[in-house]
Design an enzyme around this catalytic site. Structure first.
Site, PDB file in Angstrom:
ATOM      1  N   SER A 144       0.842  -1.185   0.000  1.00 51.95           N
ATOM      2  CA  SER A 144       0.000   0.000   0.000  1.00 51.95           C
ATOM      3  C   SER A 144       0.890   1.252   0.000  1.00 51.95           C
ATOM      4  CB  SER A 144      -0.952  -0.051   1.205  1.00 51.95           C
ATOM      5  OG  SER A 144      -1.963   0.924   1.095  1.00 51.95           O
TER       6      SER A 144
ATOM      7  N   ASP B 199      -9.104  -5.615  -4.995  1.00 48.93           N
ATOM      8  CA  ASP B 199      -8.281  -4.602  -4.336  1.00 48.93           C
ATOM      9  C   ASP B 199      -8.825  -3.192  -4.570  1.00 48.93           C
ATOM     10  OD1 ASP B 199      -6.200  -3.330  -3.030  1.00 48.93           O
ATOM     11  OD2 ASP B 199      -4.623  -4.143  -4.311  1.00 48.93           O
TER      12      ASP B 199
ATOM     13  N   HIS C 214      -7.261  -5.723  -0.801  1.00 47.02           N
ATOM     14  CA  HIS C 214      -6.080  -4.928  -0.469  1.00 47.02           C
ATOM     15  C   HIS C 214      -5.152  -5.676   0.482  1.00 47.02           C
ATOM     16  CE1 HIS C 214      -3.905  -1.232  -0.766  1.00 47.02           C
ATOM     17  NE2 HIS C 214      -3.964  -0.979   0.527  1.00 47.02           N
TER      18      HIS C 214
END
Length: 338
Positions: free
Chosen positions: A149, A291, A318
């Site tokens: 991320s 995601d 995610h």
């Protein structure tokens, strides 16, 4: 006769060299695993001094496993989360003999927190990672950086400046363009929501009423459980909840912005897609079907990286290392062992 003597000499010479090299390697391995009885053992924890803006702080790291050839430095997301949501890695990497290092970035978890937005910027974090790498004696022969991320943004930026100091790069669940990420959130993810939920979320965001409890009431079932971690929130793994509960909101809002749809903070215009061609080290991009990041865009990133490969998690979101664990860790381990 002369030829026979020369051949015999060379055979003895190279056999001797081979033995010496073998002994040297064995000694290095023994020294690596040996416990220094003169100091107190602390489970692999190391507080690393980092100097930034002429001030010294300390960041927390912890080594899991022992492998002088494969070391993975983990860069957490958020921005502002902690290393703790990576704890599921302990169930997969040590069994394969892979060493990894937890690391709480400045302002996160067990590390110092200057409580000053002056420190929440990407170039400063890049230099912090380099100081951590040096302090841990990670080298171009053994160090892989895995950024998830926001950590993926940091990993890309680090590699563009310091790729000669590491062996490989893993970009997990992060697009190389924040504008494209924002576009995907608005034009794809938002439209997958129930219209009535999206309408109410937009009203709250327009009023900048982000502290309104209703905001999270809407986001959890309509966004988080669909695109962050595909489990009912009540069943989210404890390390994930523990990490998210410790989120540094000042850091998060400064860099990400208060909205969950796209980026409105100081990363809003960050885009390194055209620079991926300059990252020459072996790289793995990990994308997932559900995601918050566009998996097709992440496949495109692989094509732009000179030595890139792509890992697709068809069941993942995610946090694909939780909701598509078998795919995620098999692909990651195969990459690290190649």
């Amino acid at each position: 006769m002369k030829t026979v003597l020369i051949t015999a000499f060379l055979t003895i010479f190279f056999t001797s060299c081979k033995k010496e090299n073998s002994i040297s390697v064995k000694e290095k391995i023994v020294n690596y695993y040996q416990i220094d009885s003169t100091v107190i053992q602390d489970g692999g924890v190391k507080m690393i001094p980092i100097t930034t803006n002429d001030t010294t702080f300390h960041v927390w790291t912890k080594r899991i496993g022992n492998n002088p050839k494969i070391k993975v430095l983990l860069l957490n997301g958020g921005p502002g989360c902690t290393h703790e949501y990576f704890e599921c890695f302990e169930n997969f990497l040590p069994a394969e003999g892979i060493e990894f290092i937890y690391y709480d970035q400045l302002g996160c978890g067990n590390s110092d927190n200057p409580n000053d937005t002056l420190y929440w910027n990407l170039p400063r974090y890049v230099e912090e990672v380099e100081q951590v790498r040096k302090a841990l004696n990670l080298t171009k022969d053994n160090c892989y950086i895995l950024g998830h991320s926001w950590g993926g943004i940091l990993a890309i930026e680090y590699a563009l400046k310091y790729q000669n100091n590491i062996k490989g790069l893993i970009i997990s669940n992060m697009m190389s363009s924040c504008p494209e990420y924002g576009k995907y959130a608005d034009e794809v993810l938002a439209l997958q929501m129930k219209p009535e939920a999206l309408f109410e979320i937009n009203k709250i965001e327009e009023a900048k009423d982000f502290s309104n409890p209703r905001y999270m009431e809407l986001l959890i079932p309509n966004f988080y459980e669909q695109h962050i971690l595909r489990l009912p929130a009540k069943d989210w793994p404890e390390p994930v909840n523990r990490s998210f509960d410790k989120m540094n909101q000042s850091l998060y809002v400064t860099m990400q912005g208060p909205s969950e749809f796209g980026i409105a903070g100081n990363l809003e215009k960050w885009d390194r897609t055209n620079d991926l061609k300059n990252i020459n080290i072996t790289s793995l991009v990990i994308g997932a079907e559900y995601d918050t990041m566009d998996p097709k865009f992440m496949k495109k990133m692989t094509d732009l990286l000179p030595n890139g490969s792509y890992l697709y998690c068809p069941k993942g979101s995610h946090l694909a290392f939780y909701d598509d664990q078998q795919t995620y860790f098999k692909g990651l381990i195969d990459f690290l062992k190649q």
